[in-house]
Scaffold this motif. Sequence first.
Motif, mmCIF file in Angstrom:
data_model
loop_
_atom_site.group_PDB
_atom_site.id
_atom_site.type_symbol
_atom_site.label_atom_id
_atom_site.label_comp_id
_atom_site.label_asym_id
_atom_site.label_seq_id
_atom_site.Cartn_x
_atom_site.Cartn_y
_atom_site.Cartn_z
ATOM 1 N N ALA A 285 -21.780 -110.461 18.615
ATOM 2 C CA ALA A 285 -20.747 -110.965 19.511
ATOM 3 C C ALA A 285 -21.263 -111.101 20.935
ATOM 4 O O ALA A 285 -20.904 -112.048 21.647
ATOM 5 C CB ALA A 285 -19.532 -110.037 19.477
ATOM 6 N N ALA A 286 -22.115 -110.165 21.357
ATOM 7 C CA ALA A 286 -22.676 -110.252 22.703
ATOM 8 C C ALA A 286 -23.626 -111.432 22.833
ATOM 9 O O ALA A 286 -23.675 -112.091 23.875
ATOM 10 C CB ALA A 286 -23.396 -108.945 23.050
ATOM 11 N N ALA A 287 -24.390 -111.712 21.767
ATOM 12 C CA ALA A 287 -25.361 -112.809 21.814
ATOM 13 C C ALA A 287 -24.712 -114.168 21.549
ATOM 14 O O ALA A 287 -25.208 -115.197 22.023
ATOM 15 C CB ALA A 287 -26.474 -112.559 20.796
ATOM 16 N N HIS A 288 -23.606 -114.185 20.793
ATOM 17 C CA HIS A 288 -22.954 -115.455 20.424
ATOM 18 C C HIS A 288 -21.443 -115.336 20.644
ATOM 19 O O HIS A 288 -20.661 -115.412 19.692
ATOM 20 C CB HIS A 288 -23.248 -115.790 18.960
ATOM 21 N N PRO A 289 -21.004 -115.182 21.881
ATOM 22 C CA PRO A 289 -19.570 -114.964 22.135
ATOM 23 C C PRO A 289 -18.685 -116.107 21.673
ATOM 24 O O PRO A 289 -17.526 -115.884 21.319
ATOM 25 C CB PRO A 289 -19.512 -114.770 23.653
ATOM 26 N N ASP A 290 -19.199 -117.330 21.690
ATOM 27 C CA ASP A 290 -18.386 -118.476 21.278
ATOM 28 C C ASP A 290 -18.232 -118.577 19.767
ATOM 29 O O ASP A 290 -17.479 -119.430 19.282
ATOM 30 C CB ASP A 290 -19.001 -119.778 21.808
ATOM 31 N N ASN A 291 -18.952 -117.746 19.016
ATOM 32 C CA ASN A 291 -18.905 -117.817 17.555
ATOM 33 C C ASN A 291 -18.144 -116.656 16.930
ATOM 34 O O ASN A 291 -18.157 -116.503 15.711
ATOM 35 C CB ASN A 291 -20.320 -117.849 16.969
ATOM 36 N N GLY A 309 -22.131 -89.229 8.268
ATOM 37 C CA GLY A 309 -22.768 -88.789 9.507
ATOM 38 C C GLY A 309 -22.072 -89.252 10.759
ATOM 39 O O GLY A 309 -22.648 -89.237 11.843
ATOM 40 N N SER A 310 -20.804 -89.694 10.641
ATOM 41 C CA SER A 310 -20.075 -90.151 11.815
ATOM 42 C C SER A 310 -18.609 -89.818 11.639
ATOM 43 O O SER A 310 -18.146 -89.504 10.553
ATOM 44 C CB SER A 310 -20.252 -91.664 12.011
ATOM 45 N N LEU A 311 -17.860 -89.898 12.728
ATOM 46 C CA LEU A 311 -16.428 -89.667 12.686
ATOM 47 C C LEU A 311 -15.760 -90.805 13.451
ATOM 48 O O LEU A 311 -15.743 -90.820 14.682
ATOM 49 C CB LEU A 311 -16.063 -88.325 13.320
ATOM 50 N N PRO A 312 -15.250 -91.817 12.734
ATOM 51 C CA PRO A 312 -14.661 -92.966 13.414
ATOM 52 C C PRO A 312 -13.436 -92.590 14.229
ATOM 53 O O PRO A 312 -12.661 -91.716 13.849
ATOM 54 C CB PRO A 312 -14.294 -93.905 12.254
ATOM 55 N N VAL A 313 -13.269 -93.263 15.353
ATOM 56 C CA VAL A 313 -12.112 -93.045 16.211
ATOM 57 C C VAL A 313 -11.019 -94.015 15.798
ATOM 58 O O VAL A 313 -11.218 -95.228 15.818
ATOM 59 C CB VAL A 313 -12.478 -93.272 17.693
ATOM 60 N N PRO A 314 -9.848 -93.530 15.366
ATOM 61 C CA PRO A 314 -8.788 -94.427 14.925
ATOM 62 C C PRO A 314 -8.224 -95.242 16.080
ATOM 63 O O PRO A 314 -8.169 -94.780 17.221
ATOM 64 C CB PRO A 314 -7.736 -93.471 14.357
ATOM 65 N N HIS A 315 -7.797 -96.475 15.769
ATOM 66 C CA HIS A 315 -7.188 -97.358 16.750
ATOM 67 C C HIS A 315 -5.810 -97.739 16.241
ATOM 68 O O HIS A 315 -5.670 -98.194 15.116
ATOM 69 C CB HIS A 315 -8.027 -98.618 16.955
ATOM 70 N N ASP A 316 -4.817 -97.566 17.059
ATOM 71 C CA ASP A 316 -3.482 -97.955 16.635
ATOM 72 C C ASP A 316 -3.095 -99.327 17.156
ATOM 73 O O ASP A 316 -1.982 -99.801 16.933
ATOM 74 C CB ASP A 316 -2.452 -96.915 17.083
ATOM 75 N N ARG A 317 -4.002 -99.983 17.898
ATOM 76 C CA ARG A 317 -3.714 -101.332 18.383
ATOM 77 C C ARG A 317 -5.047 -102.019 18.661
ATOM 78 O O ARG A 317 -6.089 -101.368 18.849
ATOM 79 C CB ARG A 317 -2.872 -101.274 19.658
ATOM 80 N N PRO A 318 -5.039 -103.380 18.749
ATOM 81 C CA PRO A 318 -6.277 -104.085 19.047
ATOM 82 C C PRO A 318 -6.805 -103.716 20.436
ATOM 83 O O PRO A 318 -6.040 -103.444 21.358
ATOM 84 C CB PRO A 318 -5.858 -105.558 18.979
ATOM 85 N N THR A 319 -8.105 -103.687 20.580
ATOM 86 C CA THR A 319 -8.729 -103.450 21.876
ATOM 87 C C THR A 319 -9.698 -104.573 22.172
ATOM 88 O O THR A 319 -10.160 -105.274 21.273
ATOM 89 C CB THR A 319 -9.490 -102.112 21.878
ATOM 90 N N GLU A 320 -9.999 -104.773 23.443
ATOM 91 C CA GLU A 320 -10.929 -105.813 23.834
ATOM 92 C C GLU A 320 -12.356 -105.316 23.668
ATOM 93 O O GLU A 320 -12.684 -104.192 24.061
ATOM 94 C CB GLU A 320 -10.702 -106.220 25.292
ATOM 95 N N GLY A 321 -13.209 -106.154 23.069
ATOM 96 C CA GLY A 321 -14.617 -105.837 22.939
ATOM 97 C C GLY A 321 -15.321 -106.035 24.260
ATOM 98 O O GLY A 321 -14.720 -106.452 25.257
ATOM 99 N N PRO A 322 -16.635 -105.790 24.292
ATOM 100 C CA PRO A 322 -17.379 -105.889 25.543
ATOM 101 C C PRO A 322 -17.426 -107.296 26.103
ATOM 102 O O PRO A 322 -17.651 -107.481 27.281
ATOM 103 C CB PRO A 322 -18.784 -105.394 25.161
ATOM 104 N N ILE A 323 -17.168 -108.305 25.267
ATOM 105 C CA ILE A 323 -17.218 -109.677 25.779
ATOM 106 C C ILE A 323 -15.905 -110.403 25.501
ATOM 107 O O ILE A 323 -15.868 -111.626 25.470
ATOM 108 C CB ILE A 323 -18.423 -110.449 25.182
#
Length: 346
Positions: A285-291, A309-323
């Motif tokens: 997404a960072a390299a191809h934001p338009d795609n 080996g990980s513990l995902p953080v739950p999301h109760d609503r959409p969040t904006e990505g870095p781009i």
Amino acid sequence: MPPTPAGQLAIPTLHRAARIEDAVHGLVERRLRRTGWRINIIAYTGYGAPGWARVMCRVLLGRPDTRQRGRLEKVRGWRSFTTLPAKHVTVTIETGGVTHEAQADRSGFIDVAVEADLPPGWGSVRLSTPDAEPVEAPIRILDPGVRFGVISDIDDTVMVTALPRPLLAAWNTFVLDEHARMAVPGMAVLYERLVTAHPGAPVFYLSTGAWNVAPTLTRFLSRHLYPAGPLLLTDWGPTHDRWFRSGREHKRATLARLAKEFPDVRWLLVGDDGQHDPEIYREFAAAHPDNVAAVAIRQLSPTQAVLAGSLPVPHDRPTEGPIGQKSLSAPDGAGLWTLLRGAGLV
């Protein structure tokens, strides 16, 4: 490596594992051909756009009785890996009255883009070689007006494979009967709703799984009512420079290729948080934001996440990505559909 004479291209030296594999395959192939084994062409679903098509298949040796068609049987996973490639065989590709030729690589694979005058929708190309029965390879041709598509992981995204648990994953892959595989709840309905909301939208299934299991995966997807689409898998064998192919690099390279082939399509990237999908999708997404339209991640259960080996953080609503793309997370297809609708993405 000795110096290359002027005007000649250097031929990369094969990794020792690849040389050993080739030697073993050559010895076994000679013995099996003497016992009557023949060449089979295994066709994979391809894709393209008006004017071209990506054709994928594999050439293998098999017993004469395995050439029967339409035979339904229960298949255990390990049988998919007991194959022998027929390397460097030339296959004729016929499409729209035009004939092309392609040569299988050292693992029996053919992956080539050819000129093809096929209309948008589903079509097919004919694959043949003098020593094998011809087969038809399905091809999904994208309409030039398509602006939305889905790229989906397979393991623990559409099919429960428990990849974070290596022993159970091995049992699922090599021992368990294919009809015992379970679908992730709600994902088939989610994909069907997406392609209904976006007529003509393609669904690509991108996985680090081996091409050996492509027929099994195709049957699984059909049996659980997932939309038909090309499988983009990889070969688990050694390469010219390493013991095994990199699954993460396979995904990165395939995503970049699709962005180049379909620059006007914005993809919904669907995966799970048990492996490397979030990281790979963020990079793309960072390299191809338009795609990228959005990233949708299926959350594993807490037990699966800890074993991974990980513990995902739950999301109760959409969040904006870095781009700016929407990043969604839910434990099943129904939850992702609700978030997608709330975010205005359908």
